[in-house]
Design an enzyme around this catalytic site. Structure first.
Site, PDB file in Angstrom:
ATOM      1  N   GLY A   1       0.762  -1.174  -0.039  1.00 60.37           N
ATOM      2  CA  GLY A   1      -0.004  -0.195   0.071  1.00 60.37           C
ATOM      3  C   GLY A   1       0.744   1.373  -0.052  1.00 60.37           C
ATOM      4  O   GLY A   1       0.455   2.388   0.049  1.00 60.37           O
ATOM      5  N   ASP A   2       2.150   1.096  -0.151  1.00 60.87           N
ATOM      6  CA  ASP A   2       2.981   2.318   0.012  1.00 60.87           C
ATOM      7  C   ASP A   2       3.145   2.987  -1.635  1.00 60.87           C
ATOM      8  O   ASP A   2       3.680   2.334  -2.169  1.00 60.87           O
ATOM      9  CB  ASP A   2       4.388   2.022   0.419  1.00 60.87           C
ATOM     10  CG  ASP A   2       5.191   3.355   0.809  1.00 60.87           C
ATOM     11  OD1 ASP A   2       5.202   3.676   1.855  1.00 60.87           O
ATOM     12  OD2 ASP A   2       5.854   3.589  -0.063  1.00 60.87           O
TER      13      ASP A   2
END
Length: 220
Positions: free
Chosen positions: A169-170
């Site tokens: 999710g980065d």
């Protein structure tokens, strides 16, 4: 549970004396030529860690969606207002108006107070986290308001020093993978996992090099 006030930062440098780092770099260079070129360009592996304590997670909440300089100012003000020591007790002694005065939004001060309450009650025990699996740590941390999987992944990598975490999710890692592997769009988690399959068991180290390939600041 009393903890260190300002989470100490420890710089981890890959060297001949550190067999884990050496094994990780050897593996990553051999398994992925794209990553190998990034490692050669970025150079020495210097991961900056923080202690896996209450204050480190407070810091993560403060830094969410804020520029580093502004977040650092707010964090230092909160630390000072708490008497120089960030513990569940010192946070809960503060009034919400005092927390708001240091620059915290209503949302973030609610998150920090929820973290303090759950830590003080024992629902979240930082001393037990190192003994848990990655999945169990994520489950423990995400019970706190405002702590999602991304923050849990950062805590796993930079505080608990887990070696095989891929933060799907980065945005920074996604952007770096898009650039490195010449993709038209940001990769989705399933694509990232496919590309990073060969990185196992050192996805955290590989992710650090992805961040650094964009000259992005890397810390929690």
């Amino acid at each position: 549970m009393a903890t260190a006030s300002k989470p100490a930062m420890i710089t981890f440098v890959a060297s001949a004396e550190n067999n884990v780092a050496e094994r990780a770099l050897a593996h990553l260079r051999s398994c992925d030529p794209v990553l190998a070129s990034i490692i050669a360009r970025v150079g020495e592996f210097k991961m900056q860690y923080r202690e896996p304590v209450f204050a480190s997670l407070v810091r993560s909440i403060v830094f969410q969606q804020l520029h580093g300089k502004a977040a650092t100012t707010i964090f230092n003000r909160l630390l000072e207002r708490a008497g120089g020591e960030l513990t569940p007790e010192s946070i809960l002694k503060l009034r919400t108006s005092q927390m708001r005065a240091v620059g915290l939004s209503n949302q973030k001060l609610t998150y920090i107070r929820d973290l303090a309450k759950k830590t003080k009650s024992g629902k979240l025990n930082f001393e037990l986290l190192p003994q848990l699996s990655d999945e169990e740590v994520i489950a423990q941390l995400t019970q706190i308001k405002g702590i999602g999987v991304w923050t849990a992944h950062m805590f796993l990598i930079f505080a608990l020093r887990r070696e095989n975490v891929l933060p799907t999710g980065d945005l920074g890692v996604r952007a770096a993978m898009r650039k490195a592997y010449d993709m038209k769009v940001l990769p989705k988690p399933v694509t990232m996992q496919r590309l990073a399959k060969s990185w196992t068991p050192y996805c955290s180290i590989a992710s650090w090099y992805m961040w650094r390939s964009l000259d992005a600041p890397v810390e929690i």
